[in-house]
Design a protein around this motif. Structure first.
Motif, PDB file in Angstrom:
ATOM      1  N   ILE A 184     -19.110 -63.126 -91.399  1.00 10.43           N
ATOM      2  CA  ILE A 184     -19.661 -62.846 -92.720  1.00 10.43           C
ATOM      3  C   ILE A 184     -19.108 -63.779 -93.788  1.00 10.43           C
ATOM      4  O   ILE A 184     -19.856 -64.443 -94.522  1.00 10.43           O
ATOM      5  CB  ILE A 184     -19.417 -61.375 -93.092  1.00 10.43           C
ATOM      6  N   ASN A 185     -17.792 -63.856 -93.910  1.00 12.04           N
ATOM      7  CA  ASN A 185     -17.196 -64.666 -94.976  1.00 12.04           C
ATOM      8  C   ASN A 185     -17.515 -66.143 -94.810  1.00 12.04           C
ATOM      9  O   ASN A 185     -17.581 -66.892 -95.787  1.00 12.04           O
ATOM     10  CB  ASN A 185     -15.678 -64.459 -95.003  1.00 12.04           C
ATOM     11  N   ARG A 186     -17.757 -66.566 -93.576  1.00  8.88           N
ATOM     12  CA  ARG A 186     -18.054 -67.967 -93.318  1.00  8.88           C
ATOM     13  C   ARG A 186     -19.474 -68.343 -93.731  1.00  8.88           C
ATOM     14  O   ARG A 186     -19.779 -69.521 -93.904  1.00  8.88           O
ATOM     15  CB  ARG A 186     -17.824 -68.285 -91.839  1.00  8.88           C
ATOM     16  N   LEU A 187     -20.345 -67.358 -93.884  1.00 10.25           N
ATOM     17  CA  LEU A 187     -21.702 -67.618 -94.347  1.00 10.25           C
ATOM     18  C   LEU A 187     -21.770 -67.763 -95.860  1.00 10.25           C
ATOM     19  O   LEU A 187     -22.763 -68.265 -96.396  1.00 10.25           O
ATOM     20  CB  LEU A 187     -22.640 -66.486 -93.909  1.00 10.25           C
ATOM     21  N   ILE A 194     -26.477 -71.106-100.458  1.00 10.74           N
ATOM     22  CA  ILE A 194     -26.602 -70.371 -99.208  1.00 10.74           C
ATOM     23  C   ILE A 194     -28.039 -70.461 -98.719  1.00 10.74           C
ATOM     24  O   ILE A 194     -28.963 -70.149 -99.463  1.00 10.74           O
ATOM     25  CB  ILE A 194     -26.202 -68.893 -99.399  1.00 10.74           C
ATOM     26  N   PRO A 195     -28.253 -70.888 -97.478  1.00 10.72           N
ATOM     27  CA  PRO A 195     -29.623 -70.911 -96.942  1.00 10.72           C
ATOM     28  C   PRO A 195     -30.267 -69.531 -97.018  1.00 10.72           C
ATOM     29  O   PRO A 195     -29.593 -68.508 -96.905  1.00 10.72           O
ATOM     30  CB  PRO A 195     -29.413 -71.350 -95.482  1.00 10.72           C
ATOM     31  N   ASP A 196     -31.574 -69.519 -97.210  1.00 20.49           N
ATOM     32  CA  ASP A 196     -32.280 -68.251 -97.396  1.00 20.49           C
ATOM     33  C   ASP A 196     -32.086 -67.303 -96.217  1.00 20.49           C
ATOM     34  O   ASP A 196     -31.935 -66.089 -96.413  1.00 20.49           O
ATOM     35  CB  ASP A 196     -33.779 -68.508 -97.597  1.00 20.49           C
ATOM     36  N   ASN A 197     -32.078 -67.835 -94.980  1.00 23.26           N
ATOM     37  CA  ASN A 197     -31.926 -66.939 -93.824  1.00 23.26           C
ATOM     38  C   ASN A 197     -30.530 -66.321 -93.786  1.00 23.26           C
ATOM     39  O   ASN A 197     -30.362 -65.173 -93.380  1.00 23.26           O
ATOM     40  CB  ASN A 197     -32.250 -67.673 -92.524  1.00 23.26           C
ATOM     41  N   TRP A 198     -29.510 -67.059 -94.228  1.00 22.11           N
ATOM     42  CA  TRP A 198     -28.164 -66.491 -94.313  1.00 22.11           C
ATOM     43  C   TRP A 198     -28.127 -65.393 -95.374  1.00 22.11           C
ATOM     44  O   TRP A 198     -27.571 -64.317 -95.152  1.00 22.11           O
ATOM     45  CB  TRP A 198     -27.150 -67.573 -94.662  1.00 22.11           C
ATOM     46  N   ARG A 199     -28.697 -65.690 -96.541  1.00 26.35           N
ATOM     47  CA  ARG A 199     -28.677 -64.708 -97.631  1.00 26.35           C
ATOM     48  C   ARG A 199     -29.435 -63.443 -97.238  1.00 26.35           C
ATOM     49  O   ARG A 199     -28.980 -62.329 -97.517  1.00 26.35           O
ATOM     50  CB  ARG A 199     -29.284 -65.321 -98.892  1.00 26.35           C
TER      51      ARG A 199
END
Length: 302
Positions: A184-187, A194-199
């Motif tokens: 989590i923290n690494r994303l 932040i890329p949309d898929n990560w967000r």
């Protein structure tokens, strides 16, 4: 899919979470053994039942690189019983077991556990654990039903809606392996780009976008321009936020137990939440022992 998931391997730090889980399940079923409840055990990301501990550089996933040390490299091949076998082997078993995994190969191995534990009522399903649990729990909300759900995602793949569905029954406790350090923290990038898929994944994990306001702050640079940056205590803020939401949902939430690699780096946290103060008292004690917890020595059905 990560190499470790395909090959059914785990890091040596997995022992702490599995020993803690087994100790709690033993205490839980012992406390209710004279009651007439229909006891349900749910394992949301069940794995293969038994895994090999990763012991060589060639076994390492990309994320293992920062976690590996010399002790990890030198250790000999070793296997560890996963959460399904530990739950099935309890002295006082659950009435029914539900194992979910997205991989058909691991699910086939889980179905094979029926021959090792012929007395147990085992249900194995292949697919996304979030959807499967959300579909299952409305059928498990009867007054005579109690249960424990072990939610151990491979990354930030546990949806808050799944946790909320379990909490809404008022009959389930959850034990969550919260992958704060490993995933989590690494994303959450330092710049906030932040890329949309990560967000979207993080929004699903926390159940809202509020997490973003917790971990980023604005500041002015030398030229008077406003820049966004990640706060130093972002991980602690996220942990407090998540545990606070668990307490609001279930009524009780134990103090988190950090799981570290052999270099002392926090990689995830064991969390417990439930509706009953006795369960809270037991869980808080077990989690407070960290890697000093020992599983029960006697288990049946082996």
């Amino acid at each position: 899919m990560k190499k470790s998931h395909v090959e059914n391997t785990v890091g040596p730090w997995a022992r702490q979470k599995l020993d803690g889980l087994e100790a709690y399940l033993h205490a839980y079923t012992m406390a209710l053994k004279k009651q007439s409840f229909d006891l349900i055990y749910i394992d949301a990301f069940a794995g293969a039942g038994r895994s090999r501990i990763r012991t060589a550089w060639t076994d390492a996933d990309e994320e293992d690189i920062q976690l590996i040390d010399d002790e990890f490299m030198r250790s000999e091949e070793e296997f560890i019983e996963g959460s399904p076998r530990r739950a099935l082997g309890l002295q006082n078993p659950f009435s029914q077991y539900y194992f979910f995994d997205a991989d058909a190969g691991r699910a086939a191995l889980l179905e094979g556990l029926q021959s090792d534990f012929p007395e147990r009522k085992i249900n194995v399903q292949v697919g996304d654990a979030n959807g499967l649990i959300q579909k299952l729990v409305p059928r498990l909300s009867g007054r005579n039903t109690k249960g424990v759900a072990f939610l151990d995602p491979y990354g930030p793949h546990l949806d808050w809606q799944t946790v909320a569905a379990l909490g809404a029954t008022k009959n389930f406790e959850v034990i969550i392996n919260f992958p704060l350090g490993m995933a989590i923290n690494r994303l959450i990038t330092r710049s906030g780009d932040i890329p949309d898929n990560w967000r979207n994944g993080l929004n699903g994990c926390f159940g809202s976008s509020d997490w973003e306001n917790l971990v980023y702050a604005n500041q002015k640079d030398l030229f008077g321009d406003t820049t966004r940056h990640k706060v130093d205590d972002a991980a602690q803020r996220l942990l407090n936020y998540y545990v606070g939401r668990l307490k609001d949902l279930f009524g009780h939430a134990a103090s988190p137990s950090v799981v570290r690699n052999t270099r002392g780096v926090p990689i995830y946290y064991m969390l417990w939440a439930g509706p009953h103060p006795l369960g809270y008292k037991i869980a808080d004690y077990i989690l407070s022992k960290g890697d000093r917890i020992s599983p029960p020595k006697k288990r049946s059905g082996r």
